[in-house]
Design a protein around this motif. Sequence first.
Motif, mmCIF file in Angstrom:
data_model
loop_
_atom_site.group_PDB
_atom_site.id
_atom_site.type_symbol
_atom_site.label_atom_id
_atom_site.label_comp_id
_atom_site.label_asym_id
_atom_site.label_seq_id
_atom_site.Cartn_x
_atom_site.Cartn_y
_atom_site.Cartn_z
ATOM 1 N N PRO A 52 0.823 -1.221 0.000
ATOM 2 C CA PRO A 52 0.000 0.000 0.000
ATOM 3 C C PRO A 52 0.856 1.270 0.000
ATOM 4 O O PRO A 52 0.537 2.233 -0.702
ATOM 5 C CB PRO A 52 -0.827 -0.109 1.289
ATOM 6 N N GLY A 53 1.953 1.253 0.750
ATOM 7 C CA GLY A 53 2.859 2.405 0.747
ATOM 8 C C GLY A 53 3.541 2.578 -0.593
ATOM 9 O O GLY A 53 3.761 3.700 -1.056
ATOM 10 N N ALA A 54 3.864 1.464 -1.240
ATOM 11 C CA ALA A 54 4.465 1.527 -2.573
ATOM 12 C C ALA A 54 3.467 2.109 -3.570
ATOM 13 O O ALA A 54 3.817 2.945 -4.402
ATOM 14 C CB ALA A 54 4.907 0.135 -3.015
ATOM 15 N N TRP A 55 2.239 1.676 -3.482
ATOM 16 C CA TRP A 55 1.204 2.182 -4.384
ATOM 17 C C TRP A 55 1.002 3.690 -4.186
ATOM 18 O O TRP A 55 0.914 4.448 -5.149
ATOM 19 C CB TRP A 55 -0.095 1.419 -4.165
ATOM 20 N N LEU A 56 0.950 4.125 -2.917
ATOM 21 C CA LEU A 56 0.818 5.557 -2.651
ATOM 22 C C LEU A 56 2.034 6.320 -3.148
ATOM 23 O O LEU A 56 1.910 7.429 -3.678
ATOM 24 C CB LEU A 56 0.606 5.802 -1.156
#
Length: 94
Positions: A52-56
Amino acid sequence: MIRVYAGLALWYLVLSLLTFGVYWWDKRAAIHGNWRVPERTLHMLALLGGWPGAWLGQCWLRHKTRKASFRVIFWLTALLNLLLPVALWWARWE
């Protein structure tokens, strides 16, 4: 079982914050021509739960969005992570 899901959620939160920070660091390095974070490291962080942090990081920082092969591997890591809670839930019933 609730403790397992709560622990998993905390793990995803911590790894997502860390991964977003690494994406930010890599974006900054790319702008300034400094040492870059290897793509393998970014993928490993996503696979370990930081997707999720990578996507953000990809959306908000516009980082690692042009290379199609990178994005394919990223989405595979996300899919594997999304299947984990399903597998835990499924195993509960067997």
